[in-house]
Write a protein that holds these residues in place. Structure first.
Motif, PDB file in Angstrom:
ATOM      1  N   ILE A 286       0.859  -1.177   0.000  1.00 32.70           N
ATOM      2  CA  ILE A 286       0.000   0.000   0.000  1.00 32.70           C
ATOM      3  C   ILE A 286       0.894   1.226   0.000  1.00 32.70           C
ATOM      4  N   VAL A 287       0.667   2.129  -0.944  1.00 31.73           N
ATOM      5  CA  VAL A 287       1.449   3.361  -1.059  1.00 31.73           C
ATOM      6  C   VAL A 287       0.692   4.480  -0.361  1.00 31.73           C
ATOM      7  N   VAL A 288       1.384   5.211   0.529  1.00 30.51           N
ATOM      8  CA  VAL A 288       0.723   6.262   1.310  1.00 30.51           C
ATOM      9  C   VAL A 288       1.355   7.622   1.032  1.00 30.51           C
ATOM     10  N   ASP A 289       0.587   8.681   1.295  1.00 30.21           N
ATOM     11  CA  ASP A 289       1.097  10.040   1.100  1.00 30.21           C
ATOM     12  C   ASP A 289       1.892  10.489   2.325  1.00 30.21           C
ATOM     13  N   GLU A 290       2.427  11.708   2.264  1.00 33.12           N
ATOM     14  CA  GLU A 290       3.289  12.204   3.340  1.00 33.12           C
ATOM     15  C   GLU A 290       2.536  12.363   4.657  1.00 33.12           C
ATOM     16  N   GLY A 291       1.265  12.751   4.574  1.00 34.57           N
ATOM     17  CA  GLY A 291       0.471  12.908   5.793  1.00 34.57           C
ATOM     18  C   GLY A 291       0.284  11.584   6.513  1.00 34.57           C
ATOM     19  N   ILE A 308      -4.113   6.868   1.589  1.00 34.88           N
ATOM     20  CA  ILE A 308      -3.618   5.891   0.621  1.00 34.88           C
ATOM     21  C   ILE A 308      -3.732   6.449  -0.794  1.00 34.88           C
ATOM     22  N   VAL A 309      -2.632   6.318  -1.559  1.00 38.90           N
ATOM     23  CA  VAL A 309      -2.624   6.851  -2.924  1.00 38.90           C
ATOM     24  C   VAL A 309      -2.548   5.753  -3.983  1.00 38.90           C
ATOM     25  N   ASN A 310      -2.137   4.537  -3.591  1.00 37.80           N
ATOM     26  CA  ASN A 310      -2.060   3.459  -4.579  1.00 37.80           C
ATOM     27  C   ASN A 310      -2.008   2.098  -3.870  1.00 37.80           C
ATOM     28  N   VAL A 311      -2.355   1.051  -4.605  1.00 34.57           N
ATOM     29  CA  VAL A 311      -2.321  -0.318  -4.089  1.00 34.57           C
ATOM     30  C   VAL A 311      -1.672  -1.213  -5.135  1.00 34.57           C
ATOM     31  N   ASN A 312      -0.735  -2.048  -4.712  1.00 32.33           N
ATOM     32  CA  ASN A 312      -0.072  -2.977  -5.622  1.00 32.33           C
ATOM     33  C   ASN A 312      -0.235  -4.413  -5.111  1.00 32.33           C
ATOM     34  N   GLY A 313      -0.530  -5.325  -6.017  1.00 28.27           N
ATOM     35  CA  GLY A 313      -0.687  -6.724  -5.639  1.00 28.27           C
ATOM     36  C   GLY A 313      -2.126  -7.070  -5.308  1.00 28.27           C
ATOM     37  N   ARG A 314      -2.354  -8.366  -5.103  1.00 33.50           N
ATOM     38  CA  ARG A 314      -3.693  -8.848  -4.756  1.00 33.50           C
ATOM     39  C   ARG A 314      -3.635  -9.517  -3.389  1.00 33.50           C
ATOM     40  N   ARG A 322       3.159  -4.760   2.693  1.00 36.94           N
ATOM     41  CA  ARG A 322       4.154  -3.723   2.939  1.00 36.94           C
ATOM     42  C   ARG A 322       3.481  -2.362   2.837  1.00 36.94           C
ATOM     43  N   ILE A 323       3.851  -1.452   3.722  1.00 35.04           N
ATOM     44  CA  ILE A 323       3.390  -0.067   3.647  1.00 35.04           C
ATOM     45  C   ILE A 323       4.584   0.759   3.190  1.00 35.04           C
ATOM     46  N   VAL A 324       4.464   1.432   2.047  1.00 37.67           N
ATOM     47  CA  VAL A 324       5.581   2.179   1.477  1.00 37.67           C
ATOM     48  C   VAL A 324       5.180   3.625   1.218  1.00 37.67           C
ATOM     49  N   ASP A 325       6.193   4.529   1.174  1.00 41.22           N
ATOM     50  CA  ASP A 325       5.887   5.915   0.811  1.00 41.22           C
ATOM     51  C   ASP A 325       5.900   6.052  -0.702  1.00 41.22           C
ATOM     52  N   GLN A 326       5.716   7.256  -1.205  1.00 38.09           N
ATOM     53  CA  GLN A 326       5.582   7.454  -2.644  1.00 38.09           C
ATOM     54  C   GLN A 326       6.893   7.288  -3.401  1.00 38.09           C
ATOM     55  N   ARG A 337      -7.346  -4.835   6.895  1.00 36.40           N
ATOM     56  CA  ARG A 337      -8.737  -5.123   7.242  1.00 36.40           C
ATOM     57  C   ARG A 337      -9.660  -5.046   6.034  1.00 36.40           C
ATOM     58  N   TYR A 338      -9.052  -4.756   4.860  1.00 36.79           N
ATOM     59  CA  TYR A 338      -9.791  -4.740   3.606  1.00 36.79           C
ATOM     60  C   TYR A 338      -8.933  -5.378   2.527  1.00 36.79           C
ATOM     61  N   SER A 339      -9.576  -5.931   1.493  1.00 38.51           N
ATOM     62  CA  SER A 339      -8.853  -6.521   0.365  1.00 38.51           C
ATOM     63  C   SER A 339      -8.320  -5.417  -0.541  1.00 38.51           C
ATOM     64  N   ASN A 340      -7.449  -5.807  -1.489  1.00 40.71           N
ATOM     65  CA  ASN A 340      -6.908  -4.808  -2.419  1.00 40.71           C
ATOM     66  C   ASN A 340      -8.014  -4.181  -3.262  1.00 40.71           C
ATOM     67  N   ILE A 341      -9.027  -4.987  -3.643  1.00 40.26           N
ATOM     68  CA  ILE A 341     -10.134  -4.461  -4.454  1.00 40.26           C
ATOM     69  C   ILE A 341     -10.931  -3.418  -3.673  1.00 40.26           C
ATOM     70  N   GLU A 342     -11.160  -3.706  -2.400  1.00 39.69           N
ATOM     71  CA  GLU A 342     -11.913  -2.761  -1.557  1.00 39.69           C
ATOM     72  C   GLU A 342     -11.113  -1.489  -1.310  1.00 39.69           C
ATOM     73  N   ILE A 343      -9.803  -1.640  -1.088  1.00 41.32           N
ATOM     74  CA  ILE A 343      -8.973  -0.464  -0.813  1.00 41.32           C
ATOM     75  C   ILE A 343      -8.897   0.438  -2.040  1.00 41.32           C
ATOM     76  N   GLU A 344      -8.834  -0.183  -3.225  1.00 37.25           N
ATOM     77  CA  GLU A 344      -8.806   0.623  -4.448  1.00 37.25           C
ATOM     78  C   GLU A 344     -10.051   1.513  -4.569  1.00 37.25           C
ATOM     79  N   LYS A 345     -11.166   1.056  -4.018  1.00 36.93           N
ATOM     80  CA  LYS A 345     -12.413   1.827  -4.092  1.00 36.93           C
ATOM     81  C   LYS A 345     -12.483   2.930  -3.042  1.00 36.93           C
TER      82      LYS A 345
END
Length: 380
Positions: A286-291, A308-314, A322-326, A337-345
Motif C-alpha cells: 500500500i502506497v501512502v502520502d506524506e500525511g 492511501i494513494v495506490n495499491v499494488n498486488g492482490r 508492505r506499507i511504502v511511501d511514494q 482489514r480490507y482486500s486490495n479491491i476494496e482499498i482501491e475503491k
C-alpha cells in the motif's frame, strides 16, 4: 555467576557442523550425549524443543556421497533420504533416556498462514503436555531457498528464533562451533576476545559478525546475531555457546559465565507483531502520502483510507502487506482489514464514506496500529 530467568520452556538450536563435527557424517555419539544431557535437564525444565539441522548431511551419508551436492534437486534428495535417518538417530538416543521425540517439518509458508501458525503452536503445546520433545527442521525436500543459501527462513538460526516466539520460550540456546560471540573472527584474528554479555544491539555488532558457510551448514555468526535480535523482540533471552560438548548446555543454565548471553529485553514485540514482522510473507503493498507517513511513523496512528494513494498486488482481509511511501521506501508491514479491491475503491476517501462506497464497513482503519510493525524491527 550469571543470573538467568526462570526457564520453563527452552529452545535449543543445533547446526549441521555440530551434529557432524564439521564432516559429512552424523556423529551418533554426540546425539547420544546430547540426549543424556537433555534427559537430566527435564527434571528442572518442563518444556524443551530442539531445532535441528542435519537432514542433508544424513542423506549424504546414507547415499554414500563424498561431498555436499551442488545441484538443488540432489540436495533435496539427500534431505528426503536423510530426514527419516536423522529422526531415527534422535529417537534411539532419547529412548535410552526414557524420552519420546516428535518430528516437525515446517516451511515459512506455515508461519505466513495464520491458521497453520496457530495449528503448529497448539500441536507443540499438546506434545509438551505429553512430555514429548519436538525435533523441528525446515522441510528441505520442498523448500529451495535455504538450500540455495538464500532467505526462506534463511537458516535454522532464524527458524529457532521464530519457534521461540511461537511457543513463548524464556530462553533460546544456540549451539555454535565456537565459544560464543567474539569482537572479530577468532580463526582469523588472534586478538579477538569473547563478549560475555550483550545488553544492547547496535551497528557495530553486525560489523563484528561474519558470514560463513561450511561444507554441511548454511549459517554464520551474523545469522545467529540476527536470530538473537528476533528472539529478544519476542521476549526470549538468548545464549550462544560452544555446543561441541553438550555439558556446556548445563553449565550455561547453571549460571556459569560461558558463551555469550543476550541479557536485556527492551520493549519486546507482542507475539502477534512477531508474526507480522518476521514470519508473514507480504502479499502486496500500500502506497501512502506524506500525511499518512507522518501519522503511522511519527504519531503512532493507524492507517486510514484517506492517506492511501495506490495499491499494488492482490490480497485479502487478514493478509500482511508492505506499507511504502511514494518513493517506494518501506515504512513497515501490517495486517489489512480490507482486500486490495476494496482499498482501491475507498483510498483517498474519508472513513465516513466507506459504508456508502462499499455498502458495508469492517473498520475505520485499513491497517490498525496494533497490527502494524515499523520497518525498524524488520531491518537486520
Amino acid at each position: 555467576m550469571r543470573r538467568l530467568p526462570q526457564v520453563k520452556t527452552l529452545v535449543i538450536k543445533i547446526g549441521s557442523n555440530i551434529l557432524t563435527n564439521n564432516s559429512t557424517i552424523i556423529d551418533n555419539n554426540y546425539i547420544n550425549n546430547l540426549a543424556k544431557v537433555i534427559g537430566e535437564l527435564k527434571s528442572q525444565i518442563e518444556n524443551i524443543l530442539i531445532v535441528s539441522s542435519g537432514a542433508v548431511a544424513a542423506g549424504i551419508q546414507v547415499l554414500g556421497l563424498q561431498e555436499k551436492p551442488k545441484e538443488i534437486s540432489k540436495r533435496q534428495a539427500c534431505a528426503a533420504v536423510g530426514q527419516p535417518k536423522l529422526i531415527q538417530i534422535y529417537e534411539n538416543a532419547f529412548e535410552h533416556c526414557g524420552l519420546k521425540v516428535a518430528q516437525i517439518l515446517i516451511t515459512k509458508d506455515d508461519f505466513s498462514n495464520r491458521r497453520r501458525y496457530l495449528n503448529a503452536k497448539y500441536t507443540i503445546r499438546e506434545l509438551f503436555s505429553n512430555n514429548v520433545i519436538p525435533i523441528v527442521n525446515e522441510n528441505d525436500t520442498v523448500v529451495v531457498e535455504e538450500l540455495k543459501f538464500v532467505d526462506s527462513f534463511g537458516d535454522n538460526d532464524n527458524l529457532s528464533a521464530l519457534m521461540a516466539g511461537l511457543i513463548g520460550a524464556e530462553l533460546l540456546l544456540i549451539l555454535s562451533d565456537v565459544d560464543g560471540f567474539f569482537t572479530a573472527d577468532p580463526s582469523k584474528d588472534k586478538s579477538a576476545t569473547l563478549i560475555s554479555e550483550i545488553k544492547y544491539f547496535d551497528s557495530k555488532l553486525l560489523g563484528m559478525a561474519g558470514d560463513s558457510i561450511t561444507s554441511v551448514g548454511t549459517g554464520g555468526m551474523k545469522s545467529k546475531i540476527l536470530a538473537a535480535k528476533k528472539a529478544l523482540n519476542a521476549g526470549c533471552y538468548v545464549g550462544i555457546i560452544n555446543g561441541k560438548d553438550p555439558e556446556n548446555i548445563k553449565r550455561f543454565l547453571n549460571g556459569d559465565e560461558i558463551g555469550t548471553y543476550f541479557s536485556h529485553l527492551e520493549d519486546p514485540l507482542k507475539k502477534r507483531k512477531l508474526w507480522i514482522a518476521y514470519a508473514a510473507i507480504p502479499k502486496g503493498e500500500i502506497v501512502v502520502d506524506e500525511g499518512a507517513k507522518k501519522a503511522i511513523v511519527n504519531d503512532k496512528k493507524s492507517l486510514l483510507p484517506s492517506g492511501i494513494v495506490n495499491v499494488n498486488g492482490r490480497f485479502n482481509v487478514g493478509d500482511v502487506v508492505r506499507i511504502v511511501d511514494q518513493k517506494g521506501k518501506e515504512l513497515g508491514r501490517g495486517k489489512v482489514r480490507y482486500s486490495n479491491i476494496e482499498i482501491e475503491k475507498i483510498m483517498g476517501k474519508k472513513t465516513a464514506e466507506i459504508i456508502n462506497i462499499l455498502g458495508y464497513k469492517f473498520s475505520d482503519e485499513v491497517v490498525h496500529r496494533d497490527d502494524f510493525v515499523l520497518s525498524d524491527f524488520l531491518e537486520g
